[in-house]
Write a protein that holds these residues in place. Structure first.
Motif, PDB file in Angstrom:
ATOM      1  N   ALA A 117       5.419  -4.528 -14.760  1.00  0.00           N
ATOM      2  CA  ALA A 117       6.065  -4.661 -16.067  1.00  0.00           C
ATOM      3  C   ALA A 117       7.333  -5.507 -15.984  1.00  0.00           C
ATOM      4  CB  ALA A 117       6.392  -3.281 -16.632  1.00  0.00           C
ATOM      5  N   ARG A 118       7.994  -5.457 -14.820  1.00  0.00           N
ATOM      6  CA  ARG A 118       9.266  -6.173 -14.660  1.00  0.00           C
ATOM      7  C   ARG A 118       9.081  -7.658 -14.361  1.00  0.00           C
ATOM      8  NH1 ARG A 118      12.209  -5.843  -9.875  1.00  0.00           N
ATOM      9  NH2 ARG A 118      11.059  -3.940  -9.398  1.00  0.00           N
ATOM     10  N   VAL A 119       8.111  -8.011 -13.534  1.00  0.00           N
ATOM     11  CA  VAL A 119       7.982  -9.410 -13.105  1.00  0.00           C
ATOM     12  C   VAL A 119       6.712 -10.080 -13.609  1.00  0.00           C
ATOM     13  CG1 VAL A 119       9.283  -8.893 -11.026  1.00  0.00           C
ATOM     14  CG2 VAL A 119       6.791  -8.853 -10.931  1.00  0.00           C
TER      15      VAL A 119
ATOM     16  N   ALA B 269       0.815  -1.213   0.000  1.00  0.00           N
ATOM     17  CA  ALA B 269       0.000   0.000   0.000  1.00  0.00           C
ATOM     18  C   ALA B 269       0.850   1.264   0.000  1.00  0.00           C
ATOM     19  CB  ALA B 269      -0.924   0.001   1.215  1.00  0.00           C
ATOM     20  N   THR B 270       2.117   1.171   0.388  1.00  0.00           N
ATOM     21  CA  THR B 270       2.993   2.351   0.374  1.00  0.00           C
ATOM     22  C   THR B 270       3.608   2.608  -1.000  1.00  0.00           C
ATOM     23  OG1 THR B 270       4.947   1.064   1.038  1.00  0.00           O
ATOM     24  CG2 THR B 270       3.579   1.986   2.799  1.00  0.00           C
ATOM     25  N   ARG B 271       3.379   1.710  -1.946  1.00  0.00           N
ATOM     26  CA  ARG B 271       3.905   1.939  -3.296  1.00  0.00           C
ATOM     27  C   ARG B 271       3.124   3.052  -3.993  1.00  0.00           C
ATOM     28  NH1 ARG B 271       3.820  -4.213  -5.717  1.00  0.00           N
ATOM     29  NH2 ARG B 271       5.258  -5.192  -4.229  1.00  0.00           N
ATOM     30  N   THR B 272       3.817   3.811  -4.827  1.00  0.00           N
ATOM     31  CA  THR B 272       3.152   4.784  -5.691  1.00  0.00           C
ATOM     32  C   THR B 272       2.608   4.046  -6.918  1.00  0.00           C
ATOM     33  OG1 THR B 272       5.183   5.261  -6.910  1.00  0.00           O
ATOM     34  CG2 THR B 272       4.745   6.566  -4.911  1.00  0.00           C
ATOM     35  N   PRO B 273       1.643   4.619  -7.626  1.00  0.00           N
ATOM     36  CA  PRO B 273       1.145   3.964  -8.857  1.00  0.00           C
ATOM     37  C   PRO B 273       2.254   3.700  -9.862  1.00  0.00           C
ATOM     38  CG  PRO B 273      -0.347   5.723  -8.171  1.00  0.00           C
ATOM     39  CD  PRO B 273       0.864   5.824  -7.287  1.00  0.00           C
ATOM     40  N   GLU B 274       3.224   4.611  -9.936  1.00  0.00           N
ATOM     41  CA  GLU B 274       4.336   4.405 -10.873  1.00  0.00           C
ATOM     42  C   GLU B 274       5.187   3.198 -10.467  1.00  0.00           C
ATOM     43  OE1 GLU B 274       2.755   8.380 -10.994  1.00  0.00           O
ATOM     44  OE2 GLU B 274       3.624   7.208  -9.350  1.00  0.00           O
TER      45      GLU B 274
END
Length: 716
Positions: free
Chosen positions: A501-503, A489-494
């Motif tokens: 996209a990476r995994v 939940a602390t991640r930004t949308p970016e």
């Protein structure tokens, strides 16, 4: 969850309507997160793990680097001190980054040539066969043009402790009233420290045992001398037990145990000096007959008491624990044709058990008197409300529910009257399996959470054991749910889009019915917040290690976090849906493959040092915001690299260098190279204090330059 700046003059900020003053010290930081947070003194082990030897190489030219200037010349990581076993081989790496084509060389002290038997190859210090003369300070010097950097480390040559007395498995016989003297002597370099334990509990911490020099030493019946000798001035029958002599130093640990048998006055004591087949046969026959009679009497008394309890109180569940083996007991017993003791998901007692866990009959008779110690935890399942399924583990379904704590206290106090309802979230682990291995793990977890009472370990709140229903373990839960969902939940949308996209979408999604703070987005974590979570986790793991308990599944999914940012180590262990991709089935065992070291995966050897490895993986999750370790590799690739010893952890850019160096030690291939939790806790707390101090100084400087307090956001 939103927060807003309130008064720039007072430098206060609020989150969810609660105002907090800016923190100015580590102690203030703890108070702001939780008014009850205290940095308690932890039990410090008197022994530290020794570092084993490594492979050796040959002296060669200085290491070469690519001819591209990629920044200032620096060590990555900084070389650290090393201990080598006498006559063993080892190596110390000195890795350099930056510059164009630096050369790396090792010297004794600052510039002296290396002694014979010590060479340097591509920046690696090699010791062919460690001798005492090799101990000292060594300097790694890296030169790139006019730029030179150096780092100095200490190399110690040690000898692993070896116990001279007592002999392992020795039996000591004595009569009641007779003085008993037990010696604990060991050799090693440095000289090891020794201590006695009784049934794996340190002896001088037990009631009635004094140490030499204490106020009551002259009158004590049991006295531990400074030279490691245990003196029992007047032996009693209850002194009969298994005693252990442990010797430890920075070079490692060694332990021998002995069996003390105190006989009643007049009873024949078996003599090791007896000669002749006939005399030995008589002694053995008498001993076996006496033991058999004691066993029969103990079983008769036990069965009679159990029948009387049944008549008076009806069917009842009891929990017996004998040296780590627990038994869930019911009244009306049913047996499978093969003798398996399972009914309705419950464990029933074996009438006969020839396994090693029941080898000490005297222990069974003593512990059986305490079999009702878990009765006070019995909770009716009808008190559970608002049940929300989280997923499934190996035992069965895992739920989050609410329970009225006031009603629980009322039941346990056996009081009447109405109390104000006080709902509290709980984690419910339902036991529905009949598999013996999973039942044993359920017992192990029950023992772990009942024995360890710590602010950063989830508490065992109760057991549901109604007839006809499966057992339920009730563990403390928190308002913000599991740490994995909180970090996501602390991640930004970016950041979320970049990770997906990476995994790939399959591993990027994080399941969790409860989520962190009800599924709301959280503000980013500051550096001191992450270190605080790391400190809480190290404190919890250190508490388990102090009780000689292994968790075996330390990960962000098995931690919960409160709205005051207090981490608590728990064990939902959702090994099936929805986190089944984080587990791997190997040899009919479901294991968290990506969080375990090689010795556990290959040989099943769990220990405190395997928990150290998992702890480091969890700290890595905190700094990557709950990324899946080695997300680009499938399980088979991870397994093969783990077998080959070439599974490399990448270090997040946001992680402090000192913490990164600590985690690399925690991920060492050899368990003996990994630090103890006491050392980890000390280093993490020191780094937390340093970071908080730097933040305070930085903010004070900004206030002087701008005249306006610098915003600092803390969680309510």
């Amino acid at each position: 969850m939103s927060y807003s700046r309130r008064d720039p003059i007072l430098n206060e900020y609020s989150l969810g309507g609660t105002t907090l003053n800016r923190v100015k010290s580590v102690r203030d930081l703890g108070v702001r997160f939780d008014s009850k947070l205290k940095f308690n003194d932890h039990i410090i082990d008197i022994f530290t793990a020794h570092i084993s030897a490594h492979k050796i190489g040959r002296h060669g030219s200085s290491r070469k680097h690519r001819a591209v200037n990629d920044g200032a010349l620096r060590f990555e990581p900084e070389p650290y001190n090393k201990k080598l076993e006498l006559n063993s081989a080892g190596k110390i790496h000195c890795k350099v980054a930056g510059g164009v084509a630096p050369t790396v060389q090792w010297f004794l002290n600052e510039s002296s040539p290396l002694p014979s038997g010590v060479t340097s190859l591509n920046g690696t210090l090699l010791v062919t066969s460690a001798e005492h003369r090799h101990a000292g300070r060594y300097t790694c010097r890296a030169t790139d043009g006019n730029t030179t950097i150096h780092s100095t480390i200490s190399l110690d040559v040690v000898v692993t402790p070896r116990i001279l007395e007592p002999e392992s498995g020795e039996q000591v016989h004595a009569w009641v009233g007779q003085p008993v003297i037990l010696h604990c002597r060991a050799t090693g370099d440095p000289q090891p420290t020794t201590h006695w334990d009784r049934n794996l509990t340190i002896l001088h911490q037990q009631e009635g045992v004094e140490t030499e020099g204490s106020a009551n030493a002259s009158n004590a019946r049991m006295l531990v001398l400074n030279n490691g000798t245990l003196v029992i001035r007047s032996a009693r029958e209850e002194d009969s037990d298994r005693y252990g002599c442990t010797a430890g130093s920075a070079a490692g640990l060694a332990r021998h145990d002995l069996q003390l048998i105190v006989h009643p006055e007049g009873e024949v004591i078996p003599s090791s000096e007896s000669s002749g087949v006939a005399s030995k046969a008589v002694v053995i026959s008498i001993s076996v007959a006496g033991a058999y009679m004691l066993l029969v009497l103990a079983l008769m008394v036990y069965c009679r008491r159990r029948r009387l309890r049944r008549r008076r109180r009806g069917e009842k569940m009891e929990l017996e624990m004998v040296e780590g083996r627990e038994k869930l007991v019911e009244g009306e017993e049913e047996k499978k044709p093969n003798g398996g003791p399972v009914q309705n998901g419950r464990l029933l007692p074996h009438e006969k058990d020839s396994g090693p866990d029941n080898s000490e009959v005297s222990g069974v008779s003593r512990i059986s008197k305490k079999s009702g110690q878990y009765d006070h935890l019995s909770v009716p399942r009808s008190l559970l409300t608002e049940q929300i399924p989280l997923g499934r583990g190996e035992f069965g379904e895992v739920l989050v529910a609410k329970i009225d704590i006031s009603q629980v206290k009322k039941l346990r106090a056996k009081e009447d009257g109405d109390l104000e309802p006080k709902l509290r979230p709980v984690l419910v682990k339902v036991l529905t399996t009949k598999d013996e291995v999973q039942l044993a793990d359920f017992r192990r977890q029950l023992d772990m959470f009942s024995r360890v009472r710590h602010a950063n370990v989830a508490r065992l709140l109760g057991l549901c054991n109604e007839q006809g229903s499966p057992h339920c373990m009730l563990l403390e839960y928190t308002d913000w749910g599991d740490l994995k969902s909180f970090l996501t939940a602390t991640r930004t949308p970016e950041e979320t889009a970049e990770y997906q996209a990476r995994v790939g979408q399959a591993h990027a999604a994080v399941a969790g019915a409860a989520g962190a703070a009800g599924g709301r987005a959280m503000p980013p974590l500051e550096p001191q917040h992450r270190l605080l979570l790391a400190s809480h986790l190290a404190s919890a793991a250190s508490a388990l290690a102090a009780h000689r308990i292994t968790h075996r599944d330390i990960a962000s999914r098995n931690c919960v976090v409160t709205s005051s940012l207090r981490l608590k180590l728990s064990c939902p262990a959702l090994s099936r849906a929805p986190l089944s991709h984080e587990y791997y089935k190997l040899h009919d065992q479901v294991i968290p493959l990506r969080w375990l070291p090689a010795e556990v995966v290959m040989e099943g050897e769990y220990s405190t040092k395997s928990d150290v490895y998992s702890f480091a993986a969890t700290i890595w999750e905190i700094y990557t915001k709950a990324e899946l370790p080695f997300a680009k590799l499938n399980d088979n690739s991870v397994l093969e690299r783990l077998k080959g010893g070439n599974l490399e952890w990448n270090i997040p850019s946001s992680m402090p260098e000192k913490l990164a160096a600590l985690l690399k030690r925690c991920w060492s291939h050899s368990p003996t190279d990994r630090p103890q939790f006491t050392e980890i806790l000390e280093e993490v707390n020191a780094l937390l204090q340093e970071t908080t101090s730097d933040t305070t100084k930085h903010n004070n400087t900004e206030e002087k330059d701008t005249g306006t307090p610098t915003p600092m956001v803390f969680f309510n």
